[in-house]
Motif scaffolding. Structure first.
Motif, PDB file in Angstrom:
ATOM      1  N   CYS A 180     -22.070 -41.497 -60.744  1.00  0.00           N
ATOM      2  CA  CYS A 180     -21.320 -42.259 -59.771  1.00  0.00           C
ATOM      3  C   CYS A 180     -21.551 -43.740 -60.015  1.00  0.00           C
ATOM      4  O   CYS A 180     -22.580 -44.150 -60.534  1.00  0.00           O
ATOM      5  N   LYS A 181     -20.588 -44.550 -59.636  1.00  0.00           N
ATOM      6  CA  LYS A 181     -20.645 -45.989 -59.895  1.00  0.00           C
ATOM      7  C   LYS A 181     -21.771 -46.677 -59.134  1.00  0.00           C
ATOM      8  O   LYS A 181     -22.393 -47.600 -59.634  1.00  0.00           O
ATOM      9  N   LEU A 182     -22.029 -46.206 -57.925  1.00  0.00           N
ATOM     10  CA  LEU A 182     -23.093 -46.806 -57.128  1.00  0.00           C
ATOM     11  C   LEU A 182     -24.449 -46.611 -57.801  1.00  0.00           C
ATOM     12  O   LEU A 182     -25.267 -47.527 -57.841  1.00  0.00           O
ATOM     13  N   GLY A 183     -24.688 -45.436 -58.358  1.00  0.00           N
ATOM     14  CA  GLY A 183     -25.946 -45.159 -59.056  1.00  0.00           C
ATOM     15  C   GLY A 183     -26.125 -46.052 -60.267  1.00  0.00           C
ATOM     16  O   GLY A 183     -27.222 -46.534 -60.547  1.00  0.00           O
ATOM     17  N   LYS A 184     -25.030 -46.289 -60.990  1.00  0.00           N
ATOM     18  CA  LYS A 184     -25.097 -47.148 -62.176  1.00  0.00           C
ATOM     19  C   LYS A 184     -25.396 -48.585 -61.769  1.00  0.00           C
ATOM     20  O   LYS A 184     -26.215 -49.256 -62.396  1.00  0.00           O
ATOM     21  N   LYS A 185     -24.762 -49.059 -60.712  1.00  0.00           N
ATOM     22  CA  LYS A 185     -25.010 -50.429 -60.229  1.00  0.00           C
ATOM     23  C   LYS A 185     -26.443 -50.579 -59.722  1.00  0.00           C
ATOM     24  O   LYS A 185     -27.089 -51.594 -59.957  1.00  0.00           O
ATOM     25  N   LEU A 186     -26.946 -49.557 -59.049  1.00  0.00           N
ATOM     26  CA  LEU A 186     -28.319 -49.582 -58.554  1.00  0.00           C
ATOM     27  C   LEU A 186     -29.299 -49.624 -59.723  1.00  0.00           C
ATOM     28  O   LEU A 186     -30.260 -50.397 -59.704  1.00  0.00           O
TER      29      LEU A 186
END
Length: 86
Positions: free
Chosen positions: A1-7
């Motif tokens: 997921c994109k949020l995990g990558k940004k985190l």
């Protein structure tokens, strides 16, 4: 997921150079101790506590150490990112 990558990217960014930042943070704490100690004629024994010697200066320590560490990191990044520096 994109949020995990940004985190993950944010954590990697924060972790890069964290040891250097902590070392500089401690240097700024002791530098603040030294300046205040000399200005108030305190002895070396009073200023030898670690990490801080004067409880009444807590807000000053936070400001000086955070700002000083931030400036150090920005300057370091500019120097390291210059062409020719590996």
């Amino acid at each position: 997921c994109k949020l995990g990558k940004k985190l993950k990217e944010a954590l990697v960014f924060l972790g890069k150079g964290s040891l250097n930042v902590m070392a500089v943070h401690c240097i700024f704490l002791k530098l603040t101790d030294y300046v205040y100690g000399v200005a108030t004629n305190n002895t070396k024994e009073v200023m030898s506590k670690f990490p801080i010697s004067f409880e009444q200066l807590r807000p000053v320590y936070v400001i000086v150490a955070v700002v000083g560490s931030g400036i150090f990191v920005l300057c370091r990044n500019k120097i390291v990112n210059r062409k020719g520096v590996n």
